[in-house]
Scaffold this motif. Structure first.
Motif, PDB file in Angstrom:
ATOM      1  N   PRO A 196       0.832  -1.213   0.000  1.00 13.04           N
ATOM      2  CA  PRO A 196       0.000   0.000   0.000  1.00 13.04           C
ATOM      3  C   PRO A 196       0.862   1.257   0.000  1.00 13.04           C
ATOM      4  O   PRO A 196       1.864   1.333   0.709  1.00 13.04           O
ATOM      5  N   ARG A 197       0.460   2.252  -0.782  1.00 12.34           N
ATOM      6  CA  ARG A 197       1.181   3.522  -0.807  1.00 12.34           C
ATOM      7  C   ARG A 197       0.420   4.626  -0.073  1.00 12.34           C
ATOM      8  O   ARG A 197       0.968   5.693   0.189  1.00 12.34           O
ATOM      9  N   SER A 198      -0.848   4.390   0.229  1.00 12.71           N
ATOM     10  CA  SER A 198      -1.637   5.327   1.023  1.00 12.71           C
ATOM     11  C   SER A 198      -2.396   4.530   2.076  1.00 12.71           C
ATOM     12  O   SER A 198      -3.151   3.611   1.756  1.00 12.71           O
ATOM     13  N   VAL A 199      -2.171   4.885   3.344  1.00  9.01           N
ATOM     14  CA  VAL A 199      -2.678   4.110   4.476  1.00  9.01           C
ATOM     15  C   VAL A 199      -3.419   5.047   5.423  1.00  9.01           C
ATOM     16  O   VAL A 199      -2.941   6.135   5.744  1.00  9.01           O
ATOM     17  N   LEU A 200      -4.579   4.604   5.885  1.00  9.50           N
ATOM     18  CA  LEU A 200      -5.342   5.347   6.894  1.00  9.50           C
ATOM     19  C   LEU A 200      -5.665   4.399   8.039  1.00  9.50           C
ATOM     20  O   LEU A 200      -6.234   3.323   7.809  1.00  9.50           O
ATOM     21  N   THR A 201      -5.267   4.771   9.252  1.00  9.93           N
ATOM     22  CA  THR A 201      -5.570   3.940  10.408  1.00  9.93           C
ATOM     23  C   THR A 201      -6.431   4.717  11.390  1.00  9.93           C
ATOM     24  O   THR A 201      -6.154   5.879  11.687  1.00  9.93           O
ATOM     25  N   VAL A 202      -7.474   4.082  11.870  1.00 11.37           N
ATOM     26  CA  VAL A 202      -8.352   4.655  12.885  1.00 11.37           C
ATOM     27  C   VAL A 202      -7.987   3.960  14.192  1.00 11.37           C
ATOM     28  O   VAL A 202      -8.372   2.822  14.445  1.00 11.37           O
ATOM     29  N   GLY A 203      -7.207   4.657  15.003  1.00 13.57           N
ATOM     30  CA  GLY A 203      -6.550   4.051  16.151  1.00 13.57           C
ATOM     31  C   GLY A 203      -5.105   3.762  15.780  1.00 13.57           C
ATOM     32  O   GLY A 203      -4.801   3.417  14.628  1.00 13.57           O
ATOM     33  N   SER A 204      -4.209   3.959  16.754  1.00 14.36           N
ATOM     34  CA  SER A 204      -2.787   3.821  16.438  1.00 14.36           C
ATOM     35  C   SER A 204      -2.050   2.809  17.298  1.00 14.36           C
ATOM     36  O   SER A 204      -0.930   2.439  16.977  1.00 14.36           O
TER      37      SER A 204
ATOM     38  N   PRO B 191     -15.912   4.887  -1.550  1.00  8.73           N
ATOM     39  CA  PRO B 191     -15.589   5.602  -2.798  1.00  8.73           C
ATOM     40  C   PRO B 191     -14.095   5.842  -3.009  1.00  8.73           C
ATOM     41  O   PRO B 191     -13.669   6.143  -4.125  1.00  8.73           O
ATOM     42  N   TYR B 192     -13.298   5.696  -1.969  1.00 10.65           N
ATOM     43  CA  TYR B 192     -11.852   5.939  -2.057  1.00 10.65           C
ATOM     44  C   TYR B 192     -11.059   4.646  -2.235  1.00 10.65           C
ATOM     45  O   TYR B 192      -9.853   4.687  -2.386  1.00 10.65           O
ATOM     46  N   MET B 193     -11.764   3.527  -2.216  1.00 11.07           N
ATOM     47  CA  MET B 193     -11.107   2.229  -2.361  1.00 11.07           C
ATOM     48  C   MET B 193     -11.073   1.810  -3.823  1.00 11.07           C
ATOM     49  O   MET B 193     -11.787   2.355  -4.665  1.00 11.07           O
ATOM     50  N   HIS B 194     -10.262   0.806  -4.109  1.00  8.77           N
ATOM     51  CA  HIS B 194     -10.148   0.287  -5.468  1.00  8.77           C
ATOM     52  C   HIS B 194      -9.974  -1.223  -5.389  1.00  8.77           C
ATOM     53  O   HIS B 194      -9.996  -1.813  -4.296  1.00  8.77           O
ATOM     54  N   ALA B 195      -9.785  -1.849  -6.507  1.00  6.58           N
ATOM     55  CA  ALA B 195      -9.770  -3.318  -6.552  1.00  6.58           C
ATOM     56  C   ALA B 195      -8.666  -3.932  -5.704  1.00  6.58           C
ATOM     57  O   ALA B 195      -8.811  -5.067  -5.235  1.00  6.58           O
TER      58      ALA B 195
ATOM     59  N   GLU C 196     -10.157  12.838   2.175  1.00  6.22           N
ATOM     60  CA  GLU C 196      -9.881  13.859   1.168  1.00  6.22           C
ATOM     61  C   GLU C 196      -8.387  14.151   1.066  1.00  6.22           C
ATOM     62  O   GLU C 196      -7.864  14.435  -0.013  1.00  6.22           O
ATOM     63  N   MET C 197      -7.707  14.074   2.191  1.00  2.00           N
ATOM     64  CA  MET C 197      -6.271  14.325   2.216  1.00  2.00           C
ATOM     65  C   MET C 197      -5.525  13.268   1.398  1.00  2.00           C
ATOM     66  O   MET C 197      -4.595  13.573   0.652  1.00  2.00           O
ATOM     67  N   LEU C 198      -5.945  12.009   1.546  1.00  2.83           N
ATOM     68  CA  LEU C 198      -5.262  10.915   0.863  1.00  2.83           C
ATOM     69  C   LEU C 198      -5.750  10.715  -0.577  1.00  2.83           C
ATOM     70  O   LEU C 198      -5.010  10.199  -1.423  1.00  2.83           O
ATOM     71  N   LYS C 199      -7.020  11.029  -0.826  1.00  2.00           N
ATOM     72  CA  LYS C 199      -7.632  10.910  -2.158  1.00  2.00           C
ATOM     73  C   LYS C 199      -7.910   9.469  -2.578  1.00  2.00           C
ATOM     74  O   LYS C 199      -8.875   9.186  -3.276  1.00  2.00           O
TER      75      LYS C 199
ATOM     76  N   ARG D 299       2.385   7.360   2.160  1.00  2.18           N
ATOM     77  CA  ARG D 299       1.539   8.370   2.795  1.00  2.18           C
ATOM     78  C   ARG D 299       0.656   7.679   3.821  1.00  2.18           C
ATOM     79  O   ARG D 299      -0.081   6.740   3.497  1.00  2.18           O
ATOM     80  N   CYS D 300       0.713   8.144   5.059  1.00  2.00           N
ATOM     81  CA  CYS D 300      -0.063   7.510   6.125  1.00  2.00           C
ATOM     82  C   CYS D 300      -0.653   8.581   7.026  1.00  2.00           C
ATOM     83  O   CYS D 300       0.052   9.481   7.492  1.00  2.00           O
ATOM     84  N   VAL D 301      -1.948   8.469   7.259  1.00  2.00           N
ATOM     85  CA  VAL D 301      -2.644   9.316   8.222  1.00  2.00           C
ATOM     86  C   VAL D 301      -3.194   8.411   9.316  1.00  2.00           C
ATOM     87  O   VAL D 301      -3.819   7.380   9.025  1.00  2.00           O
TER      88      VAL D 301
END
Length: 248
Positions: A93-101, A188-192, A160-163, A118-120
């Motif tokens: 993965p090149r863009s990662v979003l975690t809810v909780g760290s 809507p921000y996910m892909h295959a 929105e930040m990660l797109k 890129r990780c938020v």
């Protein structure tokens, strides 16, 4: 009836016995059951040890405790962190979003395989974000942005930040209603080739029912019950099936 709308459950043991899907067989043998001693495991162990030596008071889930005790009771385990690393190392993965760290252990595990990711990371409590931030400041090669506040408020702006989302992790401390809302917002921000991890799927009957609902979502194909996490894939060429580990 459309086979894609059905849910098939398959049990698997070590080495992928009983699994006919090449994708899932590869997942089991080259990720879940892989025993290669990656160099990065030592980095994760060092970060965990630093936390376990920290006796600073912190508020965790409404209770006053210490960082050391919070790590022992609430953060991901050594084994779980290593599994997260192997998943990221396999699916890149090149863009990662975690809810909780987990005080930084989750984003460290998911971004350690390469630089420039890129990780938020979202953290509800400022006291838990501080140790995580100290880890991230030392990593110029893979910067992690940590945001503090209510998850439902931070999540839309983070998307929105990660797109685009290559990997989404929703932690076990997130209540069922919020887990579901965040999952739907992220679609809507996910892909295959996105993969999604849902924590705490067996922590309560409500969490498990929610996991079962995700397994039959129309956009979801392969799902894997790993006890500690639920693992979700969206690749349209795969049949919609749920696999349950017998070894978790």
């Amino acid at each position: 009836m459309n086979n894609r709308s059905l849910i098939y459950r398959r049990l698997f043991c070590r080495k992928g016995y009983g699994v006919h899907s090449p994708f899932v067989f590869d997942l089991i043998t080259n990720v879940i059951e892989e025993r290669h001693p990656y160099y990065y495991y030592q980095d994760l162990a060092t970060a965990r040890l630093q936390l376990l030596r920290n006796e600073r008071p912190v508020n965790c889930r409404g209770r006053q405790t210490t960082i050391r005790k919070a790590v022992r009771r609430h953060c991901i385990s050594k084994k779980e962190g290593e599994l997260l690393f192997r998943l990221a190392n396999r699916y890149k993965p090149r863009s990662v979003l975690t809810v909780g760290s987990s005080m930084g252990l989750i984003p460290l595990s998911l971004t350690g395989y390469a630089s420039g990711i890129r990780c938020v990371t979202l953290e509800r409590e400022a006291g838990l974000a501080a140790p995580a931030q100290s880890f991230f400041q030392k990593r110029a090669d893979a910067p992690v942005q940590i945001l503090t506040g209510p998850y439902h408020e931070l999540f839309p702006g983070s998307l929105e930040m990660l797109k685009r989302l290559d990997c989404l992790f929703i932690g076990k401390e997130v209540d069922v209603e919020t887990q579901h809302a965040l999952f739907l917002q992220s679609l809507p921000y996910m892909h295959a080739h996105t993969f999604c991890l849902i924590g705490g799927i067996r922590s309560s009957s409500a969490h498990y029912r929610h996991w079962q609902q995700l397994c039959i979502h129309p956009k979801v194909t392969v799902t894997v019950d790993l006890h500690a996490f639920g693992l979700v894939f969206f690749q349209p060429q795969l049949h919609q099936r749920t696999y349950k580990s017998l070894i978790g």
